[in-house]
Design a protein around this motif. Sequence first.
Motif, PDB file in Angstrom:
ATOM      1  N   VAL A  97       0.893  -1.160   0.000  1.00 16.24           N
ATOM      2  CA  VAL A  97       0.000   0.000   0.000  1.00 16.24           C
ATOM      3  C   VAL A  97       0.931   1.209   0.000  1.00 16.24           C
ATOM      4  CG1 VAL A  97      -1.802   1.262   1.223  1.00 16.24           C
ATOM      5  CG2 VAL A  97      -1.795  -1.245   1.272  1.00 16.24           C
ATOM      6  N   TRP A  98       1.040   1.862  -1.153  1.00 16.47           N
ATOM      7  CA  TRP A  98       1.982   2.964  -1.317  1.00 16.47           C
ATOM      8  C   TRP A  98       1.495   4.241  -0.648  1.00 16.47           C
ATOM      9  CZ3 TRP A  98       6.529   1.391  -2.700  1.00 16.47           C
ATOM     10  CH2 TRP A  98       6.644   0.246  -3.491  1.00 16.47           C
ATOM     11  N   SER A  99       0.207   4.418  -0.620  1.00 15.23           N
ATOM     12  CA  SER A  99      -0.358   5.627  -0.013  1.00 15.23           C
ATOM     13  C   SER A  99      -1.542   5.230   0.868  1.00 15.23           C
ATOM     14  CB  SER A  99      -0.801   6.604  -1.101  1.00 15.23           C
ATOM     15  OG  SER A  99      -1.447   7.710  -0.516  1.00 15.23           O
ATOM     16  N   PRO A 100      -1.281   4.983   2.159  1.00 15.27           N
ATOM     17  CA  PRO A 100      -2.369   4.567   3.052  1.00 15.27           C
ATOM     18  C   PRO A 100      -3.537   5.562   3.096  1.00 15.27           C
ATOM     19  CG  PRO A 100      -0.257   4.216   4.111  1.00 15.27           C
ATOM     20  CD  PRO A 100       0.020   4.968   2.840  1.00 15.27           C
ATOM     21  N   ALA A 101      -3.238   6.854   3.029  1.00 14.90           N
ATOM     22  CA  ALA A 101      -4.309   7.857   3.087  1.00 14.90           C
ATOM     23  C   ALA A 101      -5.228   7.741   1.867  1.00 14.90           C
ATOM     24  CB  ALA A 101      -3.716   9.257   3.176  1.00 14.90           C
ATOM     25  N   GLU A 102      -4.639   7.699   0.674  1.00 13.77           N
ATOM     26  CA  GLU A 102      -5.446   7.554  -0.543  1.00 13.77           C
ATOM     27  C   GLU A 102      -6.141   6.200  -0.586  1.00 13.77           C
ATOM     28  OE1 GLU A 102      -4.081   9.244  -4.493  1.00 13.77           O
ATOM     29  OE2 GLU A 102      -2.199   9.169  -3.357  1.00 13.77           O
ATOM     30  N   PHE A 103      -5.443   5.167  -0.141  1.00 13.25           N
ATOM     31  CA  PHE A 103      -6.015   3.822  -0.098  1.00 13.25           C
ATOM     32  C   PHE A 103      -7.286   3.838   0.760  1.00 13.25           C
ATOM     33  CE2 PHE A 103      -6.255  -0.511   1.694  1.00 13.25           C
ATOM     34  CZ  PHE A 103      -6.248  -1.260   0.525  1.00 13.25           C
ATOM     35  N   SER A 104      -7.205   4.512   1.905  1.00 10.71           N
ATOM     36  CA  SER A 104      -8.353   4.595   2.813  1.00 10.71           C
ATOM     37  C   SER A 104      -9.504   5.391   2.203  1.00 10.71           C
ATOM     38  CB  SER A 104      -7.940   5.245   4.129  1.00 10.71           C
ATOM     39  OG  SER A 104      -7.001   4.444   4.787  1.00 10.71           O
ATOM     40  N   GLU A 105      -9.159   6.491   1.550  1.00 10.73           N
ATOM     41  CA  GLU A 105     -10.190   7.372   1.002  1.00 10.73           C
ATOM     42  C   GLU A 105     -10.803   6.848  -0.288  1.00 10.73           C
ATOM     43  OE1 GLU A 105      -8.730  11.390   0.572  1.00 10.73           O
ATOM     44  OE2 GLU A 105      -7.676  11.227   2.487  1.00 10.73           O
ATOM     45  N   VAL A 106      -9.966   6.269  -1.140  1.00  7.59           N
ATOM     46  CA  VAL A 106     -10.406   5.901  -2.489  1.00  7.59           C
ATOM     47  C   VAL A 106     -10.742   4.417  -2.625  1.00  7.59           C
ATOM     48  CG1 VAL A 106      -9.730   5.873  -4.928  1.00  7.59           C
ATOM     49  CG2 VAL A 106      -9.036   7.780  -3.467  1.00  7.59           C
ATOM     50  N   MET A 107      -9.842   3.558  -2.166  1.00 10.06           N
ATOM     51  CA  MET A 107      -9.986   2.119  -2.429  1.00 10.06           C
ATOM     52  C   MET A 107     -10.933   1.425  -1.444  1.00 10.06           C
ATOM     53  SD  MET A 107      -7.868   1.841  -5.014  1.00 10.06           S
ATOM     54  CE  MET A 107      -7.893   0.100  -5.233  1.00 10.06           C
ATOM     55  N   LEU A 108     -10.700   1.629  -0.150  1.00 12.60           N
ATOM     56  CA  LEU A 108     -11.472   0.882   0.847  1.00 12.60           C
ATOM     57  C   LEU A 108     -12.992   1.038   0.691  1.00 12.60           C
ATOM     58  CD1 LEU A 108      -9.323   1.148   4.106  1.00 12.60           C
ATOM     59  CD2 LEU A 108      -9.621  -0.828   2.597  1.00 12.60           C
ATOM     60  N   PRO A 109     -13.511   2.256   0.525  1.00 13.07           N
ATOM     61  CA  PRO A 109     -14.973   2.378   0.402  1.00 13.07           C
ATOM     62  C   PRO A 109     -15.537   1.671  -0.833  1.00 13.07           C
ATOM     63  CG  PRO A 109     -13.976   4.518   0.825  1.00 13.07           C
ATOM     64  CD  PRO A 109     -12.855   3.563   0.556  1.00 13.07           C
ATOM     65  N   ASN A 110     -14.712   1.520  -1.874  1.00 14.51           N
ATOM     66  CA  ASN A 110     -15.181   0.850  -3.084  1.00 14.51           C
ATOM     67  C   ASN A 110     -15.261  -0.666  -2.934  1.00 14.51           C
ATOM     68  OD1 ASN A 110     -15.495   3.206  -4.542  1.00 14.51           O
ATOM     69  ND2 ASN A 110     -13.406   3.175  -5.308  1.00 14.51           N
ATOM     70  N   TYR A 111     -14.510  -1.224  -1.999  1.00 14.60           N
ATOM     71  CA  TYR A 111     -14.459  -2.683  -1.860  1.00 14.60           C
ATOM     72  C   TYR A 111     -15.013  -3.173  -0.527  1.00 14.60           C
ATOM     73  CZ  TYR A 111     -11.641  -2.779  -6.052  1.00 14.60           C
ATOM     74  OH  TYR A 111     -11.218  -2.657  -7.341  1.00 14.60           O
ATOM     75  N   PHE A 112     -14.966  -2.329   0.484  1.00  9.68           N
ATOM     76  CA  PHE A 112     -15.379  -2.726   1.823  1.00  9.68           C
ATOM     77  C   PHE A 112     -16.389  -1.712   2.355  1.00  9.68           C
ATOM     78  CE2 PHE A 112     -11.021  -4.111   1.012  1.00  9.68           C
ATOM     79  CZ  PHE A 112     -11.171  -5.487   1.134  1.00  9.68           C
ATOM     80  N   LYS A 113     -16.962  -1.983   3.509  1.00 11.90           N
ATOM     81  CA  LYS A 113     -17.983  -1.102   4.063  1.00 11.90           C
ATOM     82  C   LYS A 113     -17.398  -0.040   4.984  1.00 11.90           C
ATOM     83  CE  LYS A 113     -21.468  -4.702   3.887  1.00 11.90           C
ATOM     84  NZ  LYS A 113     -22.251  -5.659   4.643  1.00 11.90           N
ATOM     85  N   HIS A 114     -16.135   0.296   4.787  1.00 11.96           N
ATOM     86  CA  HIS A 114     -15.487   1.283   5.651  1.00 11.96           C
ATOM     87  C   HIS A 114     -14.333   1.932   4.903  1.00 11.96           C
ATOM     88  CE1 HIS A 114     -11.871  -1.177   6.299  1.00 11.96           C
ATOM     89  NE2 HIS A 114     -12.701  -2.210   6.298  1.00 11.96           N
ATOM     90  N   ASN A 115     -13.717   2.920   5.544  1.00 11.56           N
ATOM     91  CA  ASN A 115     -12.515   3.542   4.975  1.00 11.56           C
ATOM     92  C   ASN A 115     -11.418   3.618   6.036  1.00 11.56           C
ATOM     93  OD1 ASN A 115     -13.512   5.519   6.616  1.00 11.56           O
ATOM     94  ND2 ASN A 115     -13.337   7.171   5.124  1.00 11.56           N
ATOM     95  N   ASN A 116     -11.409   2.636   6.917  1.00  9.92           N
ATOM     96  CA  ASN A 116     -10.483   2.627   8.047  1.00  9.92           C
ATOM     97  C   ASN A 116      -9.299   1.704   7.762  1.00  9.92           C
ATOM     98  OD1 ASN A 116      -9.208   2.129  10.548  1.00  9.92           O
ATOM     99  ND2 ASN A 116     -11.075   2.700  11.634  1.00  9.92           N
ATOM    100  N   PHE A 117      -8.113   2.298   7.559  1.00  6.13           N
ATOM    101  CA  PHE A 117      -6.921   1.522   7.225  1.00  6.13           C
ATOM    102  C   PHE A 117      -6.558   0.540   8.348  1.00  6.13           C
ATOM    103  CE2 PHE A 117      -2.222   1.164   6.518  1.00  6.13           C
ATOM    104  CZ  PHE A 117      -2.296   0.521   5.301  1.00  6.13           C
ATOM    105  N   SER A 118      -6.725   0.967   9.590  1.00  7.02           N
ATOM    106  CA  SER A 118      -6.421   0.080  10.724  1.00  7.02           C
ATOM    107  C   SER A 118      -7.301  -1.161  10.715  1.00  7.02           C
ATOM    108  CB  SER A 118      -6.592   0.818  12.045  1.00  7.02           C
ATOM    109  OG  SER A 118      -5.675   1.860  12.139  1.00  7.02           O
ATOM    110  N   SER A 119      -8.563  -0.993  10.369  1.00 14.01           N
ATOM    111  CA  SER A 119      -9.472  -2.146  10.284  1.00 14.01           C
ATOM    112  C   SER A 119      -9.027  -3.095   9.181  1.00 14.01           C
ATOM    113  CB  SER A 119     -10.903  -1.692  10.006  1.00 14.01           C
ATOM    114  OG  SER A 119     -11.393  -0.960  11.090  1.00 14.01           O
TER     115      SER A 119
END
Length: 175
Positions: free
Chosen positions: A46-68
């Motif tokens: 994960v090259w950019s945890p902040a972008e990953f949380s904002e952009v990727m996580l909500p598209n695939y999972f029900k949250h945007n929490n990198f720690s989760s």
Amino acid sequence: MSRKMNSPAPFVSKTYDLLVLEEEKRLRGGGESIVSWNVEGNGFVVWSPAEFSEVMLPNYFKHNNFSSFIRQLNTYGFKKTASRRWEFHHEKFQRGKRYLLLEISRKKCEPTAFPPYLKSRHRHDEKGVEAQIMRELREENNNLNQEKRELETQIAHFKALQLRLLQCLSHQHQT
């Protein structure tokens, strides 16, 4: 007895899918990667945890929490493999080998797996229990301190990068 599954766990499958789609996007000239397979294809970064949380996580999972997301990875046996970046590995999670995902399962906590000090009822074991708990707390504290140092290093790197970018922008406005 473990039952045979017909499909991989949704979390594992979604994580694999997002890597495949990101790789396809990058190959089409889609710009910088937020997340990608590592060079060997036996893990991902994960090259950019902040972008990953904002952009990727909500598209695939029900949250945007990198720690989760990290906790879920740990639950399925993924290990963080690099100290200075968010790289994760699981022996059954490999680029181009989707069929191996069936072999990745959630870790289960079995009652027999509890450490002996949790089962102990003897008075003379109390000091041993306290010592064991203290050792575990020290170890967890050391791990958290290590993670804190890694995050502080990343923050310093990004602050320096931000400063250089601002200097470049300032220089462009002056010319």
